[in-house]
Design an enzyme around this catalytic site. Structure first.
Site, PDB file in Angstrom:
ATOM      1  N   ASP A   1      -1.800   6.456   6.318  1.00 29.78           N
ATOM      2  CA  ASP A   1      -2.870   5.679   5.698  1.00 29.78           C
ATOM      3  C   ASP A   1      -3.268   4.644   6.739  1.00 29.78           C
ATOM      4  OD1 ASP A   1      -4.454   3.864   4.379  1.00 29.78           O
ATOM      5  OD2 ASP A   1      -3.049   3.458   2.746  1.00 29.78           O
TER       6      ASP A   1
ATOM      7  N   TRP B   1       0.822  -1.220   0.000  1.00 32.75           N
ATOM      8  CA  TRP B   1       0.000   0.000   0.000  1.00 32.75           C
ATOM      9  C   TRP B   1       0.843   1.251   0.000  1.00 32.75           C
ATOM     10  CZ3 TRP B   1      -4.473  -0.490  -1.928  1.00 32.75           C
ATOM     11  CH2 TRP B   1      -5.188  -1.675  -1.765  1.00 32.75           C
TER      12      TRP B   1
ATOM     13  N   LYS C   1     -12.873  -1.615   5.801  1.00 33.14           N
ATOM     14  CA  LYS C   1     -12.147  -2.597   6.603  1.00 33.14           C
ATOM     15  C   LYS C   1     -12.713  -2.630   8.028  1.00 33.14           C
ATOM     16  CE  LYS C   1      -9.431  -2.654   2.933  1.00 33.14           C
ATOM     17  NZ  LYS C   1      -8.319  -1.800   2.676  1.00 33.14           N
TER      18      LYS C   1
HETATM   19  C1  LIG Z   1      -7.759  -1.284   1.304  1.00 31.76           C
HETATM   20  C2  LIG Z   1      -6.664  -0.316   1.445  1.00 31.76           C
HETATM   21  C3  LIG Z   1      -6.513   0.775   0.574  1.00 31.76           C
HETATM   22  C4  LIG Z   1      -7.360   0.959  -0.665  1.00 31.76           C
HETATM   23  O1  LIG Z   1      -8.602   1.410  -0.411  1.00 31.76           O
HETATM   24  P1  LIG Z   1      -9.646   1.617  -1.593  1.00 31.76           P
HETATM   25  O2  LIG Z   1     -10.871   1.979  -0.836  1.00 31.76           O
HETATM   26  O3  LIG Z   1      -9.766   0.326  -2.354  1.00 31.76           O
HETATM   27  O4  LIG Z   1      -9.161   2.710  -2.453  1.00 31.76           O
HETATM   28  C5  LIG Z   1      -5.493   1.672   0.814  1.00 31.76           C
HETATM   29  N1  LIG Z   1      -4.659   1.504   1.841  1.00 31.76           N
HETATM   30  C6  LIG Z   1      -4.751   0.453   2.683  1.00 31.76           C
HETATM   31  C7  LIG Z   1      -3.785   0.318   3.805  1.00 31.76           C
HETATM   32  C8  LIG Z   1      -5.763  -0.487   2.517  1.00 31.76           C
HETATM   33  O5  LIG Z   1      -5.867  -1.527   3.349  1.00 31.76           O
END
Ligand SMILES: *Cc1c(COP(=O)(O)O)cnc(C)c1O
Length: 368
Positions: free
Chosen positions: A175, A101, A199
């Site tokens: 993030d 990521w 998530k």
């Molecule tokens: C799932 C995830 C993303 C991507 O998110 P989207 O909603 O698909 O754009 C970005 N960063 C992390 C750490 C993730 O787990």
């Protein structure tokens, strides 16, 4: 009806109480005669849902007053562009690459600013975090980006870095898509945090952004208006139609989180303790087995996403099929890593992890 245990990495399981409440309110929200999906985002009903969601998240996560909470769209991946569009001033940004990521984030930011990889753990196949002492931070960086929980590699920062102590006064961008609300956040170390909801918070479609006020208002001229933090903040996330239903479900999840208790702890601290206990149970089972292995350095193992391998990979299909019969769903690992992955977010009850651990042991005995 007992539902199976869903270990999906995302979109992921939601608390059953939240789903039940949403089902009850589906046709008629609080006597309004409307589903939340059918309401004007400018009407008093939805405004109250929105305001409660914002206030509940602020209280739950102890977000200080000088941070704005924004409900945006586009997910974590869109924020990979939106952050440099708003924070980089077109100059420079430093990235710590600790898995897939953060790797994606630095690639996307290159379209908008001068990106440097200040440290990477690629040489360990992302089974560790680059030690903060090795980070080569630039004095003039507009921000420093980290991914606090690498969902695919199962690597998590147990403490946020203190950039000041590392000689940088750049704001830290995190993030926290797969970690949000699973533990407390030390906001004094954070300039901006972003995360998709799917998530730990609710359905896909809403992206939560928590941003320090002084970082708002510096967007590049090419930044789309709907993605300019100032436009979004000035309009209470309603410059364009927000993802109303997703915000409503996230709001129900915030209320559920506030109700959680573990010993003397409540809310996110209760969640944190429970997540610690769930993760320990699973990692201990893996570490004490002869069949399963997790390769991540114990000091940065994720409490949310637990990748593991069968030492005999020819048994993978049998393992997944047997799990499914017991109602243990979506344990297959990410295609880039292989093996298995159990995502054990907030909504995964301890009973789900216990059932998985029993299955791990039974499967190993049967195939010894
Ligand atoms: C799932 C995830 C993303 C991507 O998110 P989207 O909603 O698909 O754009 C970005 N960063 C992390 C750490 C993730 O787990």
């Amino acid at each position: 009806m007992t539902r199976p245990f869903n270990f999906s990495a995302g979109p992921a399981n939601l608390p059953e109480e939240v789903l039940q409440q949403a089902a009850m309110e589906m046709l008629d929200w609080h006597g309004s005669g409307m589903s939340v999906m059918e309401m004007s985002h400018r009407g008093k009903e939805f405004i109250s849902i929105y305001e409660n969601a914002e206030a509940d998240f602020r209280e739950l996560m102890a977000v200080p007053k000088h941070y704005k909470i924004l409900f945006m769209q586009g997910g974590g991946l869109a924020e990979n562009a939106i952050v440099p569009l708003n924070l980089s001033h077109g100059k420079s940004a430093d990235f710590i690459v600790s898995g897939s990521w953060s790797e994606k984030s630095q690639k996307e930011a290159r379209k908008y600013c001068d990106v440097q990889i200040a440290a990477t753990s690629e040489s360990s196949y992302f089974t560790s975090l680059p030690p903060t002492a090795s980070w080569k931070l630039r004095r003039d960086a507009s921000y420093v980006h980290i991914c606090t929980n690498e969902t695919i590699h199962g690597v998590e920062f147990q403490d946020l870095p203190d950039l000041n102590a590392l000689g940088s006064d750049a704001p830290l961008v995190i993030d926290f898509s797969s970690q949000v609300a699973s533990r407390r956040v030390d906001w004094s170390k954070v300039g901006l945090a972003f995360g998709g909801a799917q998530k730990n918070l609710g359905p896909a479609g809403v992206t939560l952004v928590v941003v320090r006020e002084d970082l708002i208002g510096h967007a590049l001229p090419i930044c789309p208006s709907a993605f300019n933090y100032k436009t979004v903040a000035d309009n209470d996330s309603m410059y364009n139609t927000p993802p109303t239903y997703a915000i409503y479900i996230a709001g129900l999840t915030f209320q559920w989180l506030k109700r959680q208790k573990a010993g003397d702890a409540t809310g996110v601290l209760a969640m944190e303790k429970r997540n610690q206990a769930k993760a320990k149970l699973l990692y201990d089972a893996i570490d004490h087995s002869g069949l399963y292995v997790n390769k991540v350095n114990p000091d940065c193992r994720s409490r949310m996403n637990v990748p593991f391998f069968l030492r005999d990979e020819s048994r993978n299909e049998a393992f997944l099929a047997g799990a499914k019969i017991l109602g243990l769903l979506q344990l297959k690992g990410h295609k880039s890593v292989g093996g298995m992955r159990a995502s054990i977010y907030n909504a995964m009850p301890l009973a789900g992890v216990e059932t998985l651990v029993n299955y791990l042991q039974e499967f190993e005995k049967k195939h010894a």
